[in-house]
Design a protein around this motif. Structure first.
Motif, PDB file in Angstrom:
ATOM      1  N   SER A 165       0.820  -1.206   0.000  1.00  0.00           N
ATOM      2  CA  SER A 165       0.000   0.000   0.000  1.00  0.00           C
ATOM      3  C   SER A 165       0.859   1.262   0.000  1.00  0.00           C
ATOM      4  O   SER A 165       0.555   2.236  -0.691  1.00  0.00           O
ATOM      5  CB  SER A 165      -0.927   0.006   1.226  1.00  0.00           C
ATOM      6  N   PHE A 166       1.939   1.239   0.783  1.00  0.00           N
ATOM      7  CA  PHE A 166       2.792   2.427   0.828  1.00  0.00           C
ATOM      8  C   PHE A 166       3.493   2.636  -0.510  1.00  0.00           C
ATOM      9  O   PHE A 166       3.709   3.782  -0.926  1.00  0.00           O
ATOM     10  CB  PHE A 166       3.826   2.301   1.942  1.00  0.00           C
ATOM     11  N   ASN A 167       3.815   1.541  -1.206  1.00  0.00           N
ATOM     12  CA  ASN A 167       4.394   1.674  -2.543  1.00  0.00           C
ATOM     13  C   ASN A 167       3.427   2.386  -3.486  1.00  0.00           C
ATOM     14  O   ASN A 167       3.837   3.210  -4.322  1.00  0.00           O
ATOM     15  CB  ASN A 167       4.754   0.305  -3.110  1.00  0.00           C
ATOM     16  N   MET A 168       2.125   2.069  -3.378  1.00  0.00           N
ATOM     17  CA  MET A 168       1.126   2.752  -4.192  1.00  0.00           C
ATOM     18  C   MET A 168       1.164   4.250  -3.933  1.00  0.00           C
ATOM     19  O   MET A 168       1.116   5.064  -4.870  1.00  0.00           O
ATOM     20  CB  MET A 168      -0.265   2.193  -3.867  1.00  0.00           C
ATOM     21  N   PHE A 169       1.260   4.610  -2.672  1.00  0.00           N
ATOM     22  CA  PHE A 169       1.329   6.025  -2.315  1.00  0.00           C
ATOM     23  C   PHE A 169       2.585   6.680  -2.886  1.00  0.00           C
ATOM     24  O   PHE A 169       2.520   7.774  -3.458  1.00  0.00           O
ATOM     25  CB  PHE A 169       1.294   6.178  -0.799  1.00  0.00           C
ATOM     26  N   LEU A 170       3.731   6.013  -2.741  1.00  0.00           N
ATOM     27  CA  LEU A 170       4.978   6.583  -3.237  1.00  0.00           C
ATOM     28  C   LEU A 170       4.928   6.855  -4.734  1.00  0.00           C
ATOM     29  O   LEU A 170       5.360   7.915  -5.208  1.00  0.00           O
ATOM     30  CB  LEU A 170       6.140   5.630  -2.930  1.00  0.00           C
ATOM     31  N   VAL A 171       4.400   5.903  -5.492  1.00  0.00           N
ATOM     32  CA  VAL A 171       4.310   6.066  -6.948  1.00  0.00           C
ATOM     33  C   VAL A 171       3.402   7.247  -7.293  1.00  0.00           C
ATOM     34  O   VAL A 171       3.717   8.054  -8.181  1.00  0.00           O
ATOM     35  CB  VAL A 171       3.806   4.763  -7.598  1.00  0.00           C
TER      36      VAL A 171
END
Length: 465
Positions: A165-171
Protein backbone atom coordinates in the motif's frame (compact mmCIF):
# COMPACT_ATOMS: atom_id res chain seq x y z
CA UNK A 1 29.76 17.76 15.29
CA UNK A 2 30.32 14.58 17.32
CA UNK A 3 27.83 12.74 19.44
CA UNK A 4 28.05 9.68 21.65
CA UNK A 5 25.90 6.73 20.59
CA UNK A 6 25.13 3.82 22.91
CA UNK A 7 23.93 0.53 21.41
CA UNK A 8 24.12 -2.89 22.96
CA UNK A 9 25.85 -1.53 26.05
CA UNK A 10 28.84 -0.13 24.16
CA UNK A 11 29.40 3.56 23.52
CA UNK A 12 31.17 4.96 20.51
CA UNK A 13 31.60 8.33 18.84
CA UNK A 14 30.31 9.03 15.39
CA UNK A 15 29.85 12.06 13.20
CA UNK A 16 26.49 13.73 13.37
CA UNK A 17 24.88 13.80 9.92
CA UNK A 18 22.08 16.30 10.47
CA UNK A 19 23.10 19.67 11.91
CA UNK A 20 19.89 21.68 11.59
CA UNK A 21 16.26 20.81 11.02
CA UNK A 22 12.87 22.47 10.97
CA UNK A 23 9.55 20.65 11.01
CA UNK A 24 6.20 21.78 9.62
CA UNK A 25 2.97 19.91 8.99
CA UNK A 26 1.71 19.28 5.45
CA UNK A 27 -2.08 18.89 5.33
CA UNK A 28 -4.14 17.64 2.36
CA UNK A 29 -4.70 20.35 -0.24
CA UNK A 30 -8.47 19.92 0.15
CA UNK A 31 -10.38 19.62 3.44
CA UNK A 32 -11.01 16.17 4.91
CA UNK A 33 -14.35 15.38 6.51
CA UNK A 34 -13.42 13.96 9.90
CA UNK A 35 -14.46 10.35 10.47
CA UNK A 36 -13.16 7.13 11.99
CA UNK A 37 -12.12 3.96 10.18
CA UNK A 38 -11.69 0.72 12.15
CA UNK A 39 -8.70 -1.40 11.23
CA UNK A 40 -9.22 -4.76 9.56
CA UNK A 41 -9.02 -8.02 11.47
CA UNK A 42 -5.61 -8.73 9.95
CA UNK A 43 -4.34 -5.28 10.92
CA UNK A 44 -5.19 -6.13 14.52
CA UNK A 45 -2.55 -8.88 14.45
CA UNK A 46 0.15 -6.21 14.35
CA UNK A 47 1.67 -4.48 17.36
CA UNK A 48 2.61 -0.79 17.00
CA UNK A 49 5.52 -0.90 14.56
CA UNK A 50 7.13 1.79 12.44
CA UNK A 51 8.72 1.18 9.05
CA UNK A 52 10.98 3.59 7.18
CA UNK A 53 12.11 3.94 3.60
CA UNK A 54 14.76 6.26 2.22
CA UNK A 55 15.86 7.40 -1.23
CA UNK A 56 19.24 8.91 -2.15
CA UNK A 57 19.24 11.44 -5.01
CA UNK A 58 22.35 12.85 -6.64
CA UNK A 59 22.45 16.44 -7.93
CA UNK A 60 19.99 17.73 -8.99
CA UNK A 61 17.79 16.37 -6.22
CA UNK A 62 14.09 17.15 -5.72
CA UNK A 63 13.58 20.23 -3.57
CA UNK A 64 11.74 20.21 -0.27
CA UNK A 65 9.30 22.81 -1.63
CA UNK A 66 8.37 20.64 -4.61
CA UNK A 67 7.99 17.57 -2.41
CA UNK A 68 5.73 19.41 0.04
CA UNK A 69 3.49 20.76 -2.72
CA UNK A 70 3.10 17.32 -4.30
CA UNK A 71 2.53 15.74 -0.89
CA UNK A 72 -0.33 18.12 -0.08
CA UNK A 73 -1.97 17.25 -3.40
CA UNK A 74 -1.57 13.47 -3.18
CA UNK A 75 -2.87 13.40 0.40
CA UNK A 76 -6.29 14.34 -0.98
CA UNK A 77 -6.59 10.80 -2.30
CA UNK A 78 -4.44 9.17 0.39
CA UNK A 79 -6.06 11.10 3.25
CA UNK A 80 -5.72 8.21 5.78
CA UNK A 81 -1.97 8.89 5.83
CA UNK A 82 -2.78 12.39 7.11
CA UNK A 83 -4.80 11.00 10.02
CA UNK A 84 -4.09 9.72 13.53
CA UNK A 85 -4.30 6.36 15.31
CA UNK A 86 -6.67 6.44 18.29
CA UNK A 87 -8.19 3.84 20.62
CA UNK A 88 -11.86 2.90 20.45
CA UNK A 89 -14.17 1.86 23.28
CA UNK A 90 -13.04 -1.78 23.05
CA UNK A 91 -9.41 -0.81 23.46
CA UNK A 92 -8.60 -1.53 19.82
CA UNK A 93 -6.69 0.90 17.58
CA UNK A 94 -8.54 2.62 14.78
CA UNK A 95 -7.85 5.44 12.38
CA UNK A 96 -9.15 8.96 12.89
CA UNK A 97 -9.20 10.62 9.46
CA UNK A 98 -8.81 14.15 10.71
CA UNK A 99 -6.74 15.84 8.02
CA UNK A 100 -4.11 16.48 10.67
CA UNK A 101 -1.38 16.20 8.07
CA UNK A 102 2.11 14.75 7.78
CA UNK A 103 5.08 16.06 9.77
CA UNK A 104 7.67 17.23 7.24
CA UNK A 105 11.25 17.93 8.37
CA UNK A 106 13.75 19.90 6.29
CA UNK A 107 17.31 19.14 7.38
CA UNK A 108 20.84 19.94 6.24
CA UNK A 109 23.98 17.83 6.43
CA UNK A 110 27.53 19.06 7.05
CA UNK A 111 29.19 16.43 4.86
CA UNK A 112 29.75 17.73 1.36
CA UNK A 113 29.05 14.53 -0.55
CA UNK A 114 26.50 11.76 -0.32
CA UNK A 115 29.44 9.51 -1.20
CA UNK A 116 30.83 10.12 2.28
CA UNK A 117 28.00 8.11 3.78
CA UNK A 118 28.64 4.43 4.44
CA UNK A 119 25.17 3.36 3.37
CA UNK A 120 25.70 -0.30 4.21
CA UNK A 121 26.60 0.48 7.84
CA UNK A 122 23.15 1.71 8.73
CA UNK A 123 23.82 2.15 12.45
CA UNK A 124 26.61 4.65 11.84
CA UNK A 125 24.78 7.44 10.06
CA UNK A 126 21.96 6.38 7.80
CA UNK A 127 19.34 5.97 10.53
CA UNK A 128 19.60 9.71 11.18
CA UNK A 129 18.29 10.33 7.67
CA UNK A 130 14.88 8.79 8.37
CA UNK A 131 12.43 10.66 10.59
CA UNK A 132 11.23 9.52 13.98
CA UNK A 133 7.44 9.48 13.85
CA UNK A 134 6.19 11.41 16.87
CA UNK A 135 2.53 11.77 15.93
CA UNK A 136 0.16 10.99 13.11
CA UNK A 137 0.50 8.10 10.69
CA UNK A 138 3.49 9.21 8.63
CA UNK A 139 6.50 11.54 8.79
CA UNK A 140 8.87 12.75 6.07
CA UNK A 141 12.42 14.09 6.27
CA UNK A 142 14.40 15.68 3.44
CA UNK A 143 18.13 16.07 4.15
CA UNK A 144 20.05 18.27 1.72
CA UNK A 145 23.79 17.88 1.19
CA UNK A 146 26.30 20.49 0.08
CA UNK A 147 26.93 18.56 -3.16
CA UNK A 148 23.32 19.20 -4.24
CA UNK A 149 22.19 15.69 -3.43
CA UNK A 150 19.48 14.80 -0.95
CA UNK A 151 18.00 11.93 1.00
CA UNK A 152 14.22 11.62 1.26
CA UNK A 153 13.14 9.47 4.19
CA UNK A 154 9.62 8.40 5.20
CA UNK A 155 8.41 6.60 8.33
CA UNK A 156 4.91 5.15 8.60
CA UNK A 157 2.77 3.21 11.06
CA UNK A 158 2.77 -0.42 9.91
CA UNK A 159 -0.66 -1.05 11.44
CA UNK A 160 -2.12 1.40 8.94
CA UNK A 161 -0.43 0.27 5.75
CA UNK A 162 1.80 -2.48 4.48
CA UNK A 163 4.65 -2.09 2.02
CA UNK A 164 2.39 -2.79 -0.97
CA UNK A 165 0.00 0.00 0.00
CA UNK A 166 2.79 2.43 0.83
CA UNK A 167 4.39 1.67 -2.54
CA UNK A 168 1.13 2.75 -4.19
CA UNK A 169 1.33 6.03 -2.31
CA UNK A 170 4.98 6.58 -3.24
CA UNK A 171 4.31 6.07 -6.95
CA UNK A 172 1.37 8.50 -6.85
CA UNK A 173 3.38 11.07 -4.88
CA UNK A 174 6.23 10.93 -7.40
CA UNK A 175 3.84 11.14 -10.36
CA UNK A 176 2.17 14.18 -8.81
CA UNK A 177 5.55 15.86 -8.31
CA UNK A 178 6.38 15.24 -11.97
CA UNK A 179 3.24 17.18 -12.91
CA UNK A 180 0.97 14.32 -13.95
CA UNK A 181 -2.66 15.25 -13.52
CA UNK A 182 -2.23 18.94 -14.32
CA UNK A 183 -0.59 19.87 -11.04
CA UNK A 184 -3.80 19.79 -8.99
CA UNK A 185 -4.82 17.37 -6.26
CA UNK A 186 -4.09 13.81 -7.38
CA UNK A 187 -7.19 11.73 -8.11
CA UNK A 188 -6.42 9.64 -11.21
CA UNK A 189 -4.19 7.22 -9.30
CA UNK A 190 -6.39 7.05 -6.21
CA UNK A 191 -6.69 3.61 -4.66
CA UNK A 192 -10.05 1.90 -4.31
CA UNK A 193 -10.54 2.68 -0.61
CA UNK A 194 -14.07 1.56 0.03
CA UNK A 195 -14.66 -2.13 -0.59
CA UNK A 196 -15.20 -3.69 2.82
CA UNK A 197 -16.90 -6.71 1.30
CA UNK A 198 -13.52 -7.87 0.03
CA UNK A 199 -12.16 -8.49 3.53
CA UNK A 200 -15.13 -8.67 5.90
CA UNK A 201 -15.39 -11.75 8.14
CA UNK A 202 -18.00 -14.22 6.98
CA UNK A 203 -21.26 -14.20 8.94
CA UNK A 204 -21.74 -16.87 9.96
CA UNK A 205 -18.30 -18.29 9.21
CA UNK A 206 -18.52 -21.59 7.33
CA UNK A 207 -17.18 -24.73 8.97
CA UNK A 208 -13.44 -24.81 8.39
CA UNK A 209 -11.65 -27.91 7.30
CA UNK A 210 -9.66 -29.44 10.18
CA UNK A 211 -6.45 -28.84 8.23
CA UNK A 212 -7.26 -25.12 7.89
CA UNK A 213 -8.00 -24.72 11.59
CA UNK A 214 -4.87 -26.63 12.54
CA UNK A 215 -2.70 -24.48 10.29
CA UNK A 216 -4.11 -21.21 11.65
CA UNK A 217 -3.63 -22.41 15.23
CA UNK A 218 -0.05 -23.33 14.36
CA UNK A 219 0.69 -19.96 12.73
CA UNK A 220 -1.11 -17.65 15.19
CA UNK A 221 -1.99 -17.54 18.87
CA UNK A 222 -4.01 -15.30 21.19
CA UNK A 223 -1.50 -13.36 23.26
CA UNK A 224 -3.19 -14.60 26.44
CA UNK A 225 -2.22 -18.20 25.61
CA UNK A 226 0.98 -17.57 23.67
CA UNK A 227 4.43 -17.89 25.20
CA UNK A 228 6.06 -14.61 26.24
CA UNK A 229 7.52 -12.68 23.30
CA UNK A 230 11.17 -13.18 22.53
CA UNK A 231 13.34 -10.67 24.31
CA UNK A 232 14.61 -7.91 22.07
CA UNK A 233 18.18 -8.45 21.00
CA UNK A 234 19.89 -5.40 22.48
CA UNK A 235 22.94 -5.93 20.32
CA UNK A 236 21.07 -6.34 17.02
CA UNK A 237 22.75 -4.56 14.13
CA UNK A 238 21.32 -2.97 11.01
CA UNK A 239 23.15 -3.55 7.75
CA UNK A 240 22.53 -3.34 4.02
CA UNK A 241 24.27 -5.80 1.69
CA UNK A 242 24.13 -6.38 -2.03
CA UNK A 243 23.77 -9.59 -3.99
CA UNK A 244 24.82 -9.79 -7.63
CA UNK A 245 22.23 -10.97 -10.13
CA UNK A 246 24.50 -13.88 -11.14
CA UNK A 247 24.75 -15.06 -7.53
CA UNK A 248 20.97 -14.96 -7.14
CA UNK A 249 20.60 -17.04 -10.28
CA UNK A 250 23.20 -19.52 -8.99
CA UNK A 251 21.31 -19.88 -5.70
CA UNK A 252 18.08 -20.53 -7.56
CA UNK A 253 19.73 -23.16 -9.75
CA UNK A 254 21.19 -24.91 -6.70
CA UNK A 255 17.79 -24.90 -4.99
CA UNK A 256 16.38 -27.17 -7.68
CA UNK A 257 13.74 -26.93 -10.41
CA UNK A 258 10.57 -25.03 -9.68
CA UNK A 259 12.00 -23.02 -6.80
CA UNK A 260 11.69 -19.23 -6.81
CA UNK A 261 14.56 -16.87 -6.14
CA UNK A 262 12.99 -15.91 -2.80
CA UNK A 263 12.62 -19.56 -1.76
CA UNK A 264 16.26 -20.22 -2.66
CA UNK A 265 17.37 -17.09 -0.78
CA UNK A 266 15.34 -18.05 2.28
CA UNK A 267 16.77 -21.56 2.27
CA UNK A 268 20.32 -20.20 2.05
CA UNK A 269 19.69 -17.74 4.89
CA UNK A 270 18.15 -20.51 7.02
CA UNK A 271 21.32 -22.54 6.68
CA UNK A 272 23.40 -19.50 7.62
CA UNK A 273 21.24 -19.07 10.73
CA UNK A 274 22.20 -22.58 11.83
CA UNK A 275 25.88 -21.62 11.61
CA UNK A 276 25.29 -18.48 13.67
CA UNK A 277 23.04 -20.11 16.29
CA UNK A 278 24.40 -20.18 19.83
CA UNK A 279 24.74 -23.52 21.64
CA UNK A 280 21.60 -22.61 23.57
CA UNK A 281 19.61 -22.26 20.31
CA UNK A 282 19.23 -25.87 19.32
CA UNK A 283 16.64 -25.01 16.67
CA UNK A 284 16.23 -22.34 14.01
CA UNK A 285 12.85 -20.84 13.12
CA UNK A 286 12.56 -19.22 9.69
CA UNK A 287 9.41 -17.31 8.67
CA UNK A 288 8.37 -15.78 5.35
CA UNK A 289 5.87 -12.94 5.00
CA UNK A 290 3.26 -13.95 2.38
CA UNK A 291 1.05 -11.37 0.64
CA UNK A 292 -2.58 -12.47 0.48
CA UNK A 293 -3.90 -10.08 -2.16
CA UNK A 294 -3.53 -12.38 -5.16
CA UNK A 295 -4.46 -15.42 -3.06
CA UNK A 296 -7.83 -14.01 -2.06
CA UNK A 297 -8.72 -12.78 -5.55
CA UNK A 298 -6.83 -14.37 -8.43
CA UNK A 299 -8.56 -11.99 -10.87
CA UNK A 300 -6.60 -9.03 -9.47
CA UNK A 301 -9.56 -7.44 -7.69
CA UNK A 302 -7.25 -6.39 -4.85
CA UNK A 303 -4.34 -5.15 -6.95
CA UNK A 304 -5.37 -1.55 -6.26
CA UNK A 305 -6.80 -2.19 -2.79
CA UNK A 306 -5.83 0.24 -0.04
CA UNK A 307 -8.79 -0.06 2.32
CA UNK A 308 -12.60 0.16 2.38
CA UNK A 309 -15.47 2.10 3.95
CA UNK A 310 -14.88 0.67 7.43
CA UNK A 311 -11.44 -0.87 7.07
CA UNK A 312 -8.52 1.25 6.07
CA UNK A 313 -5.02 0.46 4.83
CA UNK A 314 -4.71 -3.29 5.10
CA UNK A 315 -1.77 -5.33 6.29
CA UNK A 316 -2.55 -8.33 4.09
CA UNK A 317 0.16 -10.67 5.27
CA UNK A 318 0.54 -14.10 6.75
CA UNK A 319 3.70 -15.60 8.17
CA UNK A 320 4.18 -19.31 7.62
CA UNK A 321 7.33 -20.69 9.16
CA UNK A 322 9.45 -23.77 9.60
CA UNK A 323 11.58 -24.98 12.50
CA UNK A 324 14.56 -27.28 12.08
CA UNK A 325 17.37 -28.27 14.37
CA UNK A 326 20.68 -26.51 13.78
CA UNK A 327 22.48 -29.79 13.16
CA UNK A 328 19.81 -30.94 10.70
CA UNK A 329 20.14 -27.68 8.77
CA UNK A 330 23.90 -28.02 8.56
CA UNK A 331 23.60 -31.53 7.15
CA UNK A 332 20.92 -30.74 4.57
CA UNK A 333 21.69 -29.54 1.06
CA UNK A 334 20.37 -26.22 -0.18
CA UNK A 335 17.88 -28.09 -2.37
CA UNK A 336 16.56 -30.05 0.61
CA UNK A 337 16.07 -26.92 2.68
CA UNK A 338 14.45 -25.13 -0.29
CA UNK A 339 11.99 -28.02 -0.52
CA UNK A 340 11.06 -27.43 3.12
CA UNK A 341 10.60 -23.70 2.51
CA UNK A 342 8.45 -24.32 -0.55
CA UNK A 343 6.26 -26.83 1.29
CA UNK A 344 5.29 -24.62 4.23
CA UNK A 345 4.93 -21.45 2.14
CA UNK A 346 2.60 -23.15 -0.35
CA UNK A 347 0.62 -24.69 2.50
CA UNK A 348 -0.31 -21.25 3.83
CA UNK A 349 -0.51 -19.26 0.58
CA UNK A 350 -4.16 -19.96 -0.23
CA UNK A 351 -7.23 -17.79 -0.24
CA UNK A 352 -9.07 -20.11 2.13
CA UNK A 353 -6.36 -19.77 4.76
CA UNK A 354 -6.53 -15.97 4.59
CA UNK A 355 -10.31 -15.95 4.82
CA UNK A 356 -10.13 -18.42 7.67
CA UNK A 357 -7.70 -16.15 9.48
CA UNK A 358 -10.08 -13.17 9.17
CA UNK A 359 -12.83 -15.31 10.74
CA UNK A 360 -10.43 -16.62 13.40
CA UNK A 361 -9.54 -13.11 14.58
CA UNK A 362 -13.21 -12.06 14.56
CA UNK A 363 -14.14 -14.94 16.85
CA UNK A 364 -11.52 -13.83 19.40
CA UNK A 365 -11.91 -10.04 19.35
CA UNK A 366 -11.09 -7.90 21.22
CA UNK A 367 -8.42 -10.26 22.56
CA UNK A 368 -5.15 -9.54 20.69
CA UNK A 369 -3.26 -12.24 18.81
CA UNK A 370 0.12 -12.52 17.12
CA UNK A 371 2.05 -14.61 14.64
CA UNK A 372 3.80 -17.51 16.35
CA UNK A 373 6.84 -17.01 14.11
CA UNK A 374 7.66 -13.85 16.10
CA UNK A 375 7.54 -15.95 19.27
CA UNK A 376 9.91 -18.69 18.12
CA UNK A 377 7.32 -20.94 16.51
CA UNK A 378 7.33 -24.50 17.79
CA UNK A 379 11.00 -24.12 18.64
CA UNK A 380 10.23 -22.18 21.80
CA UNK A 381 11.98 -19.19 23.31
CA UNK A 382 15.43 -20.68 22.81
CA UNK A 383 15.03 -20.90 19.02
CA UNK A 384 17.02 -18.61 16.74
CA UNK A 385 14.32 -16.74 14.78
CA UNK A 386 14.53 -14.85 11.49
CA UNK A 387 11.74 -13.44 9.29
CA UNK A 388 12.14 -12.83 5.54
CA UNK A 389 9.88 -10.26 3.88
CA UNK A 390 10.17 -9.71 0.15
CA UNK A 391 10.63 -6.11 -0.94
CA UNK A 392 10.93 -7.05 -4.61
CA UNK A 393 7.90 -4.90 -5.42
CA UNK A 394 9.70 -1.78 -4.12
CA UNK A 395 9.17 0.83 -6.91
CA UNK A 396 12.71 2.19 -6.84
CA UNK A 397 12.84 3.40 -10.45
CA UNK A 398 9.36 4.97 -10.16
CA UNK A 399 10.38 7.18 -7.23
CA UNK A 400 11.22 9.97 -9.68
CA UNK A 401 10.00 13.28 -8.28
CA UNK A 402 10.94 15.20 -11.42
CA UNK A 403 14.74 15.16 -11.26
CA UNK A 404 15.34 11.51 -12.15
CA UNK A 405 15.19 8.21 -10.27
CA UNK A 406 17.18 7.72 -7.06
CA UNK A 407 20.74 6.42 -7.03
CA UNK A 408 19.84 4.18 -4.10
CA UNK A 409 16.83 3.22 -2.00
CA UNK A 410 16.12 0.87 0.87
CA UNK A 411 13.73 0.05 3.67
CA UNK A 412 14.79 0.54 7.29
CA UNK A 413 12.97 -1.58 9.88
CA UNK A 414 14.86 -1.95 13.19
CA UNK A 415 11.92 -3.51 14.95
CA UNK A 416 11.95 -4.00 18.73
CA UNK A 417 11.76 -7.80 18.72
CA UNK A 418 14.15 -10.64 19.35
CA UNK A 419 13.60 -12.13 15.90
CA UNK A 420 15.84 -11.10 13.03
CA UNK A 421 14.33 -9.37 10.00
CA UNK A 422 15.69 -9.58 6.46
CA UNK A 423 14.26 -7.80 3.41
CA UNK A 424 15.67 -8.20 -0.12
CA UNK A 425 14.67 -5.60 -2.72
CA UNK A 426 15.74 -4.61 -6.24
CA UNK A 427 18.83 -2.48 -6.72
CA UNK A 428 18.23 1.04 -8.04
CA UNK A 429 20.67 0.16 -10.82
CA UNK A 430 17.96 -1.92 -12.49
CA UNK A 431 20.40 -4.66 -13.49
CA UNK A 432 18.90 -7.57 -11.53
CA UNK A 433 21.09 -7.10 -8.45
CA UNK A 434 19.49 -7.14 -5.03
CA UNK A 435 20.11 -4.96 -2.00
CA UNK A 436 19.25 -6.64 1.30
CA UNK A 437 18.33 -4.81 4.49
CA UNK A 438 18.98 -6.87 7.63
CA UNK A 439 18.22 -6.32 11.31
CA UNK A 440 19.86 -9.31 12.97
CA UNK A 441 22.10 -10.41 15.80
CA UNK A 442 25.80 -9.60 15.31
CA UNK A 443 26.59 -13.32 15.09
CA UNK A 444 24.34 -13.74 12.05
CA UNK A 445 25.66 -10.54 10.45
CA UNK A 446 29.20 -11.92 10.83
CA UNK A 447 28.23 -15.19 9.15
CA UNK A 448 26.56 -13.28 6.32
CA UNK A 449 29.65 -11.12 5.82
CA UNK A 450 31.86 -14.22 5.76
CA UNK A 451 29.57 -15.61 3.05
CA UNK A 452 31.10 -13.27 0.46
CA UNK A 453 29.97 -15.45 -2.44
CA UNK A 454 26.40 -14.19 -1.81
CA UNK A 455 26.30 -11.27 0.65
CA UNK A 456 28.69 -8.55 -0.49
CA UNK A 457 29.59 -5.28 1.20
CA UNK A 458 27.71 -2.25 -0.11
CA UNK A 459 30.53 0.00 -1.32
CA UNK A 460 30.03 3.71 -1.93
CA UNK A 461 31.23 3.26 -5.52
CA UNK A 462 28.47 0.70 -6.12
CA UNK A 463 25.82 3.03 -4.76
CA UNK A 464 26.89 6.36 -6.21
CA UNK A 465 29.23 5.41 -9.04
Amino acid sequence: MVKEVVRGGAAREEMEVVTSATTTTVAPALPTQEHRLPLSNLDLLLPPLEVSVFFCYLHPAPSAAALKEALANVLVAYYPLAGEVVVNGDGEPELLCSGRGVDFTEASAPVAELRELRIGMVDERVEMLVPAKKAGVMSVQVTEFKCGGAVVGCTFDHRICDAYSFNMFLVSWAATARGHGGGGPATSNAPSFFRRSLVAPRDPPPPSAPSTEALIDRLFAPLSSAPPPLAAAAASVNRIYRIAAADIAALQASAGPGRTKLEAFTAHLWRLCSRAASPRSRSCCMGVVVDGRSRLFADGAMSNYFGNEACCLLFFKKIPYGVLGSEDLRRKTLADVADDVHRWVVEAATGEHFRGLVDWVEARRPKPAAARAYLGGTGGRDAAVCIVSSGMGFPVREADFGTGPPAFASYHFPWPAGAGYVMPMPSARGDGDWVVYVHVAPELAKVMEDDSAVFRALESTYVFG
